[in-house]
Design a protein around this motif. Structure first.
Motif, PDB file in Angstrom:
ATOM      1  N   ARG A   1       9.363  -2.194  -2.105  1.00 49.10           N
ATOM      2  CA  ARG A   1      10.934  -2.275  -2.327  1.00 49.10           C
ATOM      3  C   ARG A   1      11.449  -3.002  -1.045  1.00 49.10           C
ATOM      4  O   ARG A   1      10.871  -3.383  -0.281  1.00 49.10           O
ATOM      5  CB  ARG A   1      11.208  -0.570  -2.423  1.00 49.10           C
ATOM      6  CG  ARG A   1      10.458   0.302  -3.216  1.00 49.10           C
ATOM      7  CD  ARG A   1      11.052  -0.309  -4.520  1.00 49.10           C
ATOM      8  NE  ARG A   1      10.405   0.476  -5.683  1.00 49.10           N
ATOM      9  CZ  ARG A   1       9.235   0.202  -6.372  1.00 49.10           C
ATOM     10  NH1 ARG A   1       8.761  -0.977  -6.045  1.00 49.10           N
ATOM     11  NH2 ARG A   1       8.868   1.092  -7.335  1.00 49.10           N
ATOM     12  N   PHE A   2      12.926  -3.058  -1.068  1.00 47.07           N
ATOM     13  CA  PHE A   2      13.591  -3.997  -0.288  1.00 47.07           C
ATOM     14  C   PHE A   2      13.507  -3.315   1.045  1.00 47.07           C
ATOM     15  O   PHE A   2      13.430  -3.978   2.041  1.00 47.07           O
ATOM     16  CB  PHE A   2      15.107  -4.287  -0.830  1.00 47.07           C
ATOM     17  CG  PHE A   2      15.127  -5.094  -1.891  1.00 47.07           C
ATOM     18  CD1 PHE A   2      14.708  -6.454  -2.091  1.00 47.07           C
ATOM     19  CD2 PHE A   2      15.312  -4.592  -3.350  1.00 47.07           C
ATOM     20  CE1 PHE A   2      14.641  -6.992  -3.320  1.00 47.07           C
ATOM     21  CE2 PHE A   2      15.358  -5.078  -4.392  1.00 47.07           C
ATOM     22  CZ  PHE A   2      15.044  -6.280  -4.574  1.00 47.07           C
ATOM     23  N   GLN A   3      13.864  -1.981   1.472  1.00 48.28           N
ATOM     24  CA  GLN A   3      13.780  -1.306   2.697  1.00 48.28           C
ATOM     25  C   GLN A   3      12.677  -1.039   3.425  1.00 48.28           C
ATOM     26  O   GLN A   3      12.411  -0.819   4.418  1.00 48.28           O
ATOM     27  CB  GLN A   3      15.044  -0.591   2.578  1.00 48.28           C
ATOM     28  CG  GLN A   3      16.406  -0.918   2.088  1.00 48.28           C
ATOM     29  CD  GLN A   3      17.017  -1.926   3.297  1.00 48.28           C
ATOM     30  OE1 GLN A   3      16.748  -1.785   4.425  1.00 48.28           O
ATOM     31  NE2 GLN A   3      17.596  -2.913   2.548  1.00 48.28           N
TER      32      GLN A   3
ATOM     33  N   ARG B   1       5.920   6.986   2.751  1.00 44.98           N
ATOM     34  CA  ARG B   1       6.795   5.851   3.106  1.00 44.98           C
ATOM     35  C   ARG B   1       6.699   5.054   4.155  1.00 44.98           C
ATOM     36  O   ARG B   1       6.400   5.817   5.315  1.00 44.98           O
ATOM     37  CB  ARG B   1       8.370   6.559   2.731  1.00 44.98           C
ATOM     38  CG  ARG B   1       8.767   7.000   1.732  1.00 44.98           C
ATOM     39  CD  ARG B   1      10.055   7.673   1.668  1.00 44.98           C
ATOM     40  NE  ARG B   1      10.230   8.441   0.484  1.00 44.98           N
ATOM     41  CZ  ARG B   1      10.512   8.018  -0.725  1.00 44.98           C
ATOM     42  NH1 ARG B   1      10.764   6.598  -0.799  1.00 44.98           N
ATOM     43  NH2 ARG B   1      10.886   8.843  -1.716  1.00 44.98           N
ATOM     44  N   LEU B   2       6.407   3.681   4.060  1.00 50.24           N
ATOM     45  CA  LEU B   2       6.056   2.898   5.194  1.00 50.24           C
ATOM     46  C   LEU B   2       7.152   2.162   5.640  1.00 50.24           C
ATOM     47  O   LEU B   2       7.851   1.370   4.654  1.00 50.24           O
ATOM     48  CB  LEU B   2       4.678   2.167   4.766  1.00 50.24           C
ATOM     49  CG  LEU B   2       3.721   2.967   4.208  1.00 50.24           C
ATOM     50  CD1 LEU B   2       2.708   1.709   3.722  1.00 50.24           C
ATOM     51  CD2 LEU B   2       2.888   3.785   5.605  1.00 50.24           C
ATOM     52  N   ARG B   3       7.367   1.834   6.918  1.00 41.71           N
ATOM     53  CA  ARG B   3       8.238   0.699   7.132  1.00 41.71           C
ATOM     54  C   ARG B   3       7.294  -0.682   6.787  1.00 41.71           C
ATOM     55  O   ARG B   3       6.180  -0.711   6.718  1.00 41.71           O
ATOM     56  CB  ARG B   3       8.417   0.747   8.657  1.00 41.71           C
ATOM     57  CG  ARG B   3       7.109   0.408   9.753  1.00 41.71           C
ATOM     58  CD  ARG B   3       7.614   0.263  11.118  1.00 41.71           C
ATOM     59  NE  ARG B   3       6.591  -0.017  11.909  1.00 41.71           N
ATOM     60  CZ  ARG B   3       5.625   0.557  12.442  1.00 41.71           C
ATOM     61  NH1 ARG B   3       5.585   1.848  12.301  1.00 41.71           N
ATOM     62  NH2 ARG B   3       4.780  -0.031  13.254  1.00 41.71           N
ATOM     63  N   LYS B   4       8.425  -1.769   6.771  1.00 44.68           N
ATOM     64  CA  LYS B   4       7.670  -3.087   6.378  1.00 44.68           C
ATOM     65  C   LYS B   4       6.782  -3.630   7.329  1.00 44.68           C
ATOM     66  O   LYS B   4       6.868  -3.464   8.656  1.00 44.68           O
ATOM     67  CB  LYS B   4       9.021  -3.920   6.316  1.00 44.68           C
ATOM     68  CG  LYS B   4       9.883  -3.872   4.856  1.00 44.68           C
ATOM     69  CD  LYS B   4       9.138  -4.174   3.749  1.00 44.68           C
ATOM     70  CE  LYS B   4       9.988  -4.051   2.740  1.00 44.68           C
ATOM     71  NZ  LYS B   4       9.241  -4.303   1.455  1.00 44.68           N
ATOM     72  N   GLY B   5       5.750  -4.104   6.723  1.00 43.19           N
ATOM     73  CA  GLY B   5       4.685  -4.562   7.584  1.00 43.19           C
ATOM     74  C   GLY B   5       3.206  -4.127   7.449  1.00 43.19           C
ATOM     75  O   GLY B   5       2.255  -4.455   8.050  1.00 43.19           O
ATOM     76  N   LEU B   6       3.461  -2.834   6.964  1.00 42.41           N
ATOM     77  CA  LEU B   6       2.094  -1.797   6.915  1.00 42.41           C
ATOM     78  C   LEU B   6       1.435  -1.693   5.461  1.00 42.41           C
ATOM     79  O   LEU B   6       0.279  -1.261   5.495  1.00 42.41           O
ATOM     80  CB  LEU B   6       2.692  -0.373   7.647  1.00 42.41           C
ATOM     81  CG  LEU B   6       3.212  -0.216   8.821  1.00 42.41           C
ATOM     82  CD1 LEU B   6       3.363   0.998   9.177  1.00 42.41           C
ATOM     83  CD2 LEU B   6       2.215  -0.864  10.006  1.00 42.41           C
ATOM     84  N   ALA B   7       2.187  -2.256   4.684  1.00 44.51           N
ATOM     85  CA  ALA B   7       1.543  -1.871   3.263  1.00 44.51           C
ATOM     86  C   ALA B   7       0.370  -2.397   2.977  1.00 44.51           C
ATOM     87  O   ALA B   7      -0.711  -1.939   2.295  1.00 44.51           O
ATOM     88  CB  ALA B   7       2.705  -2.523   2.142  1.00 44.51           C
TER      89      ALA B   7
ATOM     90  N   ARG C   1      -1.636 -10.007  -1.468  1.00 45.83           N
ATOM     91  CA  ARG C   1      -1.361  -8.907  -0.741  1.00 45.83           C
ATOM     92  C   ARG C   1      -0.006  -8.098  -0.895  1.00 45.83           C
ATOM     93  O   ARG C   1       0.961  -8.841  -1.085  1.00 45.83           O
ATOM     94  CB  ARG C   1      -2.057  -9.068   0.617  1.00 45.83           C
ATOM     95  CG  ARG C   1      -3.016  -9.525   0.953  1.00 45.83           C
ATOM     96  CD  ARG C   1      -4.137  -8.694   0.650  1.00 45.83           C
ATOM     97  NE  ARG C   1      -5.568  -8.961   0.938  1.00 45.83           N
ATOM     98  CZ  ARG C   1      -6.406  -9.433  -0.310  1.00 45.83           C
ATOM     99  NH1 ARG C   1      -5.902  -9.431  -1.289  1.00 45.83           N
ATOM    100  NH2 ARG C   1      -7.573  -9.830  -0.073  1.00 45.83           N
ATOM    101  N   PRO C   2      -0.083  -6.807  -0.984  1.00 46.20           N
ATOM    102  CA  PRO C   2       1.447  -6.129  -1.244  1.00 46.20           C
ATOM    103  C   PRO C   2       2.407  -6.498  -0.275  1.00 46.20           C
ATOM    104  O   PRO C   2       3.541  -6.795  -0.634  1.00 46.20           O
ATOM    105  CB  PRO C   2       1.200  -4.750  -1.100  1.00 46.20           C
ATOM    106  CG  PRO C   2      -0.474  -4.575  -1.229  1.00 46.20           C
ATOM    107  CD  PRO C   2      -1.086  -5.838  -0.767  1.00 46.20           C
ATOM    108  N   GLY C   3       1.922  -6.845   0.929  1.00 50.44           N
ATOM    109  CA  GLY C   3       3.028  -7.292   1.953  1.00 50.44           C
ATOM    110  C   GLY C   3       3.524  -8.719   1.652  1.00 50.44           C
ATOM    111  O   GLY C   3       4.690  -9.160   2.009  1.00 50.44           O
ATOM    112  N   ASP C   4       3.071  -9.542   0.627  1.00 47.87           N
ATOM    113  CA  ASP C   4       3.254 -10.676   0.358  1.00 47.87           C
ATOM    114  C   ASP C   4       4.331 -10.565  -1.046  1.00 47.87           C
ATOM    115  O   ASP C   4       4.645 -11.734  -1.555  1.00 47.87           O
ATOM    116  CB  ASP C   4       2.376 -11.890   0.265  1.00 47.87           C
ATOM    117  CG  ASP C   4       1.717 -11.938   1.640  1.00 47.87           C
ATOM    118  OD1 ASP C   4       2.328 -12.118   2.780  1.00 47.87           O
ATOM    119  OD2 ASP C   4       0.669 -12.175   1.711  1.00 47.87           O
TER     120      ASP C   4
END
Length: 238
Positions: free
Chosen positions: A175-177, A139-145, A104-107
């Motif tokens: 990405r990192f941020q 652009r998404l905050r981390k955890g939503l991708a 999954r993208p988040g991983d």
């Protein structure tokens, strides 16, 4: 179905390098014949069909993966070489066989991208199907991708955008941020189509009303890329 995810394990070198030794005429003829056979086999592999009893999709699609080291100078050629084709599918069942085994993208870590495009369209601005088009960017905050990516590609495969053949594909960029998702279409100048894609995107992703969405033409993306790399080269490096 054979496991086609070994492409993710390949390193970034050597795929497009050719041996410079020319060899004897007979060897050259044999190599040319082998190359023709390879090309024919590749062409055969590209056309996938639904299996017996499977639910066909309106279009065939291909999954791609890319990863690069941030800060490393890039060119259009190196970008194309860095894209790994995971595999193509023509039915709902074939899609799930790929997707259920994919990370999954988040991983994902680092500077990584998944691309899902109609078969025959490369995830590149310069591709004939893409060059007059553009993309909606969120652009998404981390955890939503992971959730947003799944909702986006299921909506795309299910023809929920209702814009005929305009949709080319979708990308999730880790990405990192932050993470970024985008959906690409063929005709940037068609405002009615791009507006419909935007509205459908908001609905299928259940985005808050204040979510910033940016539409960018591929022509502008190419120009920005060329301007940036021109500045980098003029400064003598990075």
């Amino acid at each position: 179905m054979n496991n086609k995810f070994d492409a993710l394990k390949d390193d970034d070198s050597g795929d497009h390098d050719q041996n410079e030794d020319s060899g004897s005429p007979k060897e050259c003829e044999k190599e040319e014949s082998d190359e023709e056979d390879k090309e024919q086999n590749t062409a055969k592999k590209k056309t996938v069909v639904p299996g017996a009893g499977e639910h066909p999709l309106q279009y065939n699609y291909t999954f791609w993966y890319s990863r690069r080291t941030p800060g490393r100078p890039a060119s259009s050629q190196s970008y194309e070489q860095n894209i790994k084709q995971i595999g193509s599918f023509a039915s709902v069942e074939q899609f799930w066989r790929f997707y259920s085994h994919m990370i999954r993208p988040g991983d994902l870590t680092g500077h990584s991208d998944f691309h899902l495009f109609k078969e025959g369209i490369k995830p590149m601005w310069e591709d004939d199907a893409n060059k007059s088009g553009g993309k909606w960017i969120i652009r998404l905050r981390k955890g939503l991708a992971s959730r947003c990516w799944e909702n986006l590609i299921l909506a795309m495969l299910g023809e929920q955008f209702m814009v005929g053949e305009e949709i080319c594909g979708a990308v999730v960029s880790v990405r990192f941020q932050e993470d970024i998702i985008s959906i690409w279409n063929k005709t940037a100048s068609d405002q009615a189509t791009t507006s419909r894609i935007r509205d459908t995107l908001r609905r299928v992703l259940n985005l808050p009303p204040n979510t910033i969405m940016e539409y960018k033409t591929h022509t502008d993306s190419i120009k920005a890329w060329e301007d940036f790399h021109g500045l980098v080269n003029a400064s003598g490096g990075r």
